[in-house]
Design a protein around this motif. Structure first.
Motif, PDB file in Angstrom:
ATOM      1  N   SER A   1      34.737 -44.682  67.105  1.00  0.00           N
ATOM      2  CA  SER A   1      33.831 -45.382  67.575  1.00  0.00           C
ATOM      3  C   SER A   1      33.837 -45.767  68.991  1.00  0.00           C
ATOM      4  CB  SER A   1      33.390 -46.538  67.016  1.00  0.00           C
ATOM      5  OG  SER A   1      34.598 -47.780  67.242  1.00  0.00           O
ATOM      6  N   VAL A   2      34.824 -45.345  69.783  1.00  0.00           N
ATOM      7  CA  VAL A   2      35.166 -45.632  71.134  1.00  0.00           C
ATOM      8  C   VAL A   2      35.307 -44.317  71.992  1.00  0.00           C
ATOM      9  CG1 VAL A   2      36.810 -46.452  72.933  1.00  0.00           C
ATOM     10  CG2 VAL A   2      36.455 -47.747  70.520  1.00  0.00           C
ATOM     11  N   ALA A   3      34.743 -43.951  72.813  1.00  0.00           N
ATOM     12  CA  ALA A   3      34.811 -42.910  73.773  1.00  0.00           C
ATOM     13  C   ALA A   3      34.667 -43.267  75.121  1.00  0.00           C
ATOM     14  CB  ALA A   3      33.608 -42.033  73.402  1.00  0.00           C
ATOM     15  N   MET A   4      35.427 -42.400  75.807  1.00  0.00           N
ATOM     16  CA  MET A   4      35.677 -43.003  77.065  1.00  0.00           C
ATOM     17  C   MET A   4      36.153 -41.723  78.084  1.00  0.00           C
ATOM     18  SD  MET A   4      35.002 -45.478  79.151  1.00  0.00           S
ATOM     19  CE  MET A   4      35.093 -46.111  80.722  1.00  0.00           C
ATOM     20  N   SER A   5      35.370 -41.461  79.155  1.00  0.00           N
ATOM     21  CA  SER A   5      35.694 -40.513  80.197  1.00  0.00           C
ATOM     22  C   SER A   5      36.582 -39.199  79.500  1.00  0.00           C
ATOM     23  CB  SER A   5      36.925 -41.060  81.075  1.00  0.00           C
ATOM     24  OG  SER A   5      36.190 -42.295  81.786  1.00  0.00           O
ATOM     25  N   PRO A   6      35.636 -38.300  78.950  1.00  0.00           N
ATOM     26  CA  PRO A   6      36.111 -37.139  78.601  1.00  0.00           C
ATOM     27  C   PRO A   6      36.810 -36.216  79.543  1.00  0.00           C
ATOM     28  CG  PRO A   6      33.720 -37.061  78.363  1.00  0.00           C
ATOM     29  CD  PRO A   6      34.199 -38.370  78.892  1.00  0.00           C
ATOM     30  N   SER A   7      36.522 -36.443  80.730  1.00  0.00           N
ATOM     31  CA  SER A   7      36.917 -35.592  81.793  1.00  0.00           C
ATOM     32  C   SER A   7      37.708 -36.411  83.003  1.00  0.00           C
ATOM     33  CB  SER A   7      35.810 -34.815  82.517  1.00  0.00           C
ATOM     34  OG  SER A   7      34.911 -35.592  82.902  1.00  0.00           O
ATOM     35  N   GLY A   8      38.495 -35.498  83.519  1.00  0.00           N
ATOM     36  CA  GLY A   8      39.199 -35.874  84.829  1.00  0.00           C
ATOM     37  C   GLY A   8      40.467 -37.110  84.361  1.00  0.00           C
ATOM     38  N   ALA A   9      40.885 -37.279  85.183  1.00  0.00           N
ATOM     39  CA  ALA A   9      42.275 -38.081  85.187  1.00  0.00           C
ATOM     40  C   ALA A   9      41.891 -39.451  84.306  1.00  0.00           C
ATOM     41  CB  ALA A   9      42.570 -38.923  86.474  1.00  0.00           C
ATOM     42  N   GLY A  10      42.967 -39.917  83.565  1.00  0.00           N
ATOM     43  CA  GLY A  10      42.845 -40.963  82.845  1.00  0.00           C
ATOM     44  C   GLY A  10      42.607 -40.661  81.446  1.00  0.00           C
TER      45      GLY A  10
ATOM     46  N   PRO B   1      42.403 -43.341 103.524  1.00  0.00           N
ATOM     47  CA  PRO B   1      41.023 -42.888 103.464  1.00  0.00           C
ATOM     48  C   PRO B   1      40.519 -42.783 102.208  1.00  0.00           C
ATOM     49  CG  PRO B   1      42.840 -41.198 103.674  1.00  0.00           C
ATOM     50  CD  PRO B   1      43.526 -42.369 103.730  1.00  0.00           C
ATOM     51  N   GLU B   2      39.310 -42.951 102.001  1.00  0.00           N
ATOM     52  CA  GLU B   2      38.402 -43.195 100.814  1.00  0.00           C
ATOM     53  C   GLU B   2      37.889 -41.866 100.452  1.00  0.00           C
ATOM     54  OE1 GLU B   2      36.033 -46.395  99.472  1.00  0.00           O
ATOM     55  OE2 GLU B   2      36.460 -47.330 101.494  1.00  0.00           O
ATOM     56  N   SER B   3      37.991 -40.860 101.455  1.00  0.00           N
ATOM     57  CA  SER B   3      37.747 -39.332 101.076  1.00  0.00           C
ATOM     58  C   SER B   3      38.757 -38.646 100.525  1.00  0.00           C
ATOM     59  CB  SER B   3      37.419 -38.876 102.657  1.00  0.00           C
ATOM     60  OG  SER B   3      38.356 -38.764 103.538  1.00  0.00           O
ATOM     61  N   ASP B   4      40.028 -39.129 100.342  1.00  0.00           N
ATOM     62  CA  ASP B   4      41.011 -38.546  99.678  1.00  0.00           C
ATOM     63  C   ASP B   4      40.732 -38.428  98.244  1.00  0.00           C
ATOM     64  OD1 ASP B   4      43.487 -37.604  98.848  1.00  0.00           O
ATOM     65  OD2 ASP B   4      44.464 -39.458  99.371  1.00  0.00           O
ATOM     66  N   THR B   5      40.813 -37.253  97.886  1.00  0.00           N
ATOM     67  CA  THR B   5      40.447 -37.170  96.314  1.00  0.00           C
ATOM     68  C   THR B   5      41.625 -37.789  95.509  1.00  0.00           C
ATOM     69  OG1 THR B   5      39.615 -34.940  96.596  1.00  0.00           O
ATOM     70  CG2 THR B   5      40.381 -35.379  94.533  1.00  0.00           C
ATOM     71  N   ALA B   6      42.697 -38.070  95.694  1.00  0.00           N
ATOM     72  CA  ALA B   6      43.818 -38.701  94.938  1.00  0.00           C
ATOM     73  C   ALA B   6      43.439 -40.108  94.764  1.00  0.00           C
ATOM     74  CB  ALA B   6      45.177 -38.578  95.638  1.00  0.00           C
ATOM     75  N   GLY B   7      43.091 -40.751  96.106  1.00  0.00           N
ATOM     76  CA  GLY B   7      42.432 -42.299  96.043  1.00  0.00           C
ATOM     77  C   GLY B   7      41.515 -42.070  95.205  1.00  0.00           C
ATOM     78  N   ALA B   8      40.488 -41.330  94.888  1.00  0.00           N
ATOM     79  CA  ALA B   8      39.242 -41.549  94.034  1.00  0.00           C
ATOM     80  C   ALA B   8      39.680 -41.393  92.763  1.00  0.00           C
ATOM     81  CB  ALA B   8      38.271 -40.413  94.722  1.00  0.00           C
ATOM     82  N   GLN B   9      40.789 -40.466  92.572  1.00  0.00           N
ATOM     83  CA  GLN B   9      41.142 -40.379  91.010  1.00  0.00           C
ATOM     84  C   GLN B   9      41.751 -41.723  90.497  1.00  0.00           C
ATOM     85  OE1 GLN B   9      40.674 -38.219  88.785  1.00  0.00           O
ATOM     86  NE2 GLN B   9      39.971 -36.360  89.705  1.00  0.00           N
ATOM     87  N   ALA B  10      42.642 -42.214  91.486  1.00  0.00           N
ATOM     88  CA  ALA B  10      43.219 -43.774  91.045  1.00  0.00           C
ATOM     89  C   ALA B  10      42.119 -44.764  91.034  1.00  0.00           C
ATOM     90  CB  ALA B  10      44.075 -43.806  92.533  1.00  0.00           C
ATOM     91  N   GLN B  11      40.992 -44.658  91.599  1.00  0.00           N
ATOM     92  CA  GLN B  11      40.058 -45.535  91.581  1.00  0.00           C
ATOM     93  C   GLN B  11      39.266 -45.408  90.070  1.00  0.00           C
ATOM     94  OE1 GLN B  11      36.553 -45.649  94.133  1.00  0.00           O
ATOM     95  NE2 GLN B  11      37.000 -47.723  94.570  1.00  0.00           N
TER      96      GLN B  11
ATOM     97  N   VAL C   1      34.829 -37.705  89.236  1.00  0.00           N
ATOM     98  CA  VAL C   1      34.986 -37.863  90.655  1.00  0.00           C
ATOM     99  C   VAL C   1      34.245 -36.789  91.124  1.00  0.00           C
ATOM    100  CG1 VAL C   1      36.726 -37.559  92.568  1.00  0.00           C
ATOM    101  CG2 VAL C   1      37.092 -38.981  90.495  1.00  0.00           C
ATOM    102  N   SER C   2      33.214 -37.001  92.230  1.00  0.00           N
ATOM    103  CA  SER C   2      32.446 -35.767  92.695  1.00  0.00           C
ATOM    104  C   SER C   2      32.729 -35.743  94.335  1.00  0.00           C
ATOM    105  CB  SER C   2      31.074 -36.129  92.746  1.00  0.00           C
ATOM    106  OG  SER C   2      30.489 -37.313  93.240  1.00  0.00           O
ATOM    107  N   ASP C   3      32.128 -35.110  95.080  1.00  0.00           N
ATOM    108  CA  ASP C   3      32.266 -34.997  96.418  1.00  0.00           C
ATOM    109  C   ASP C   3      31.861 -36.444  97.247  1.00  0.00           C
ATOM    110  OD1 ASP C   3      33.300 -32.569  96.415  1.00  0.00           O
ATOM    111  OD2 ASP C   3      31.377 -31.662  96.991  1.00  0.00           O
TER     112      ASP C   3
END
Length: 270
Positions: A67-76, A108-118, A147-149
């Motif tokens: 019954s629990v679905a969460m974030s099927p794509s990307g990190a995590g 820098p918040e433009s860093d993709t790694a930072g966005a993935q961590a967030q 995560v997008s551009d």
């Protein structure tokens, strides 16, 4: 005949047959393999209990709960949704993660790694909020993150049996105010500016008055209003936009899956 010394001797071979195969039977091998498998599972369970905290064990349990679905794509993704025993220490060493109840990404918040961590941090916060009750847990099947551009996108969408709005209107059903409260609580821990996008499914081309533009914009505005009523500061909102049916996510443009809202945690340069 008896006196014929050139006759070939008759040799009789007797073969001993042991019922059940004796030591050469295969049944014991199957039983032994089952025993070894069970012991491996037992020791793996003991390791997990010792190597994880309560929150991480809850993540393991949620993974096996359909019954629990969460974030099927990307990190995590995965059994613990990215929350491994080393996750928090790794986040601190890299300068990202939870700290004082805040979700942030240093540098820098433009860093993709930072966005993935967030993204990982937001996923965990949403799962923790939804885990407080069965009613809240039923909100998560409506939500995916990616995560997008532009930044971290939190998408909330219609389910076949649980739409967010009454048909062809911007009047929210009960589930949407609950989701908006969850977003207001979780996003209050983030520093980013926020954009809200509305998307709807396509309607038949024969319609004289096609509602896709005004409906997508009205639904985005409805979510903005609900989130602000739930406590999200209006100063965080950067834009609210309706995209009509121009960006479908399902192969069928008329699929209900295309009815969705996007909350974007914007990067500084967006």
């Amino acid at each position: 005949m008896a006196g014929n010394k050139n006759a070939a001797p008759v040799i009789i071979k007797r073969k001993k047959i042991i019922a059940g195969g004796g030591h050469h039977g295969g049944a014991w091998k199957v039983a032994y393999a089952d025993f070894v498998t069970a012991m491996m599972a037992f020791f793996l369970l003991m390791w997990l209990l010792g190597a994880t905290n309560e929150k991480q064990r809850k993540g393991v349990a949620n993974y096996f709960n359909p019954s629990v679905a969460m974030s099927p794509s990307g990190a995590g993704d995965g059994v613990m949704g990215g929350n491994t025993p080393m996750a928090e220490r790794t986040a601190n060493e890299s300068g990202t993660g939870f700290e004082g109840g805040r979700i942030h990404a240093e540098g820098p918040e433009s860093d993709t790694a930072g966005a993935q961590a967030q993204k990982e941090a937001v996923d965990k916060a949403l799962a923790a909020y939804a885990g407080e009750s069965l009613t809240m847990k039923q909100l998560l099947p409506h939500v995916v993150t990616r995560v997008s551009d532009e930044g971290l996108v939190i998408e909330v969408f219609d389910l076949d049996d649980r739409p967010l709005f009454y048909p062809d209107t911007a009047d929210p059903k009960l589930v949407l105010p609950q989701i908006a409260r969850m977003f207001a609580v979780v996003l209050d821990k983030t520093p980013n500016g926020i954009a809200i996008n509305g998307h709807v499914r396509s309607y038949p081309m024969t319609m004289i008055d096609n509602p896709v533009w005004r409906l997508s914009a009205a639904r985005a505005e409805a979510l903005r209003d609900l989130m602000q009523r739930a406590g999200l500061p209006g100063s965080r909102l950067q834009r609210v936009t309706g995209h009509a049916d121009r960006k479908p996510v399902a192969p069928d443009p008329m699929s209900i899956r295309n009815n969705r809202l996007e909350i974007i945690l914007l990067r500084k340069n967006r």
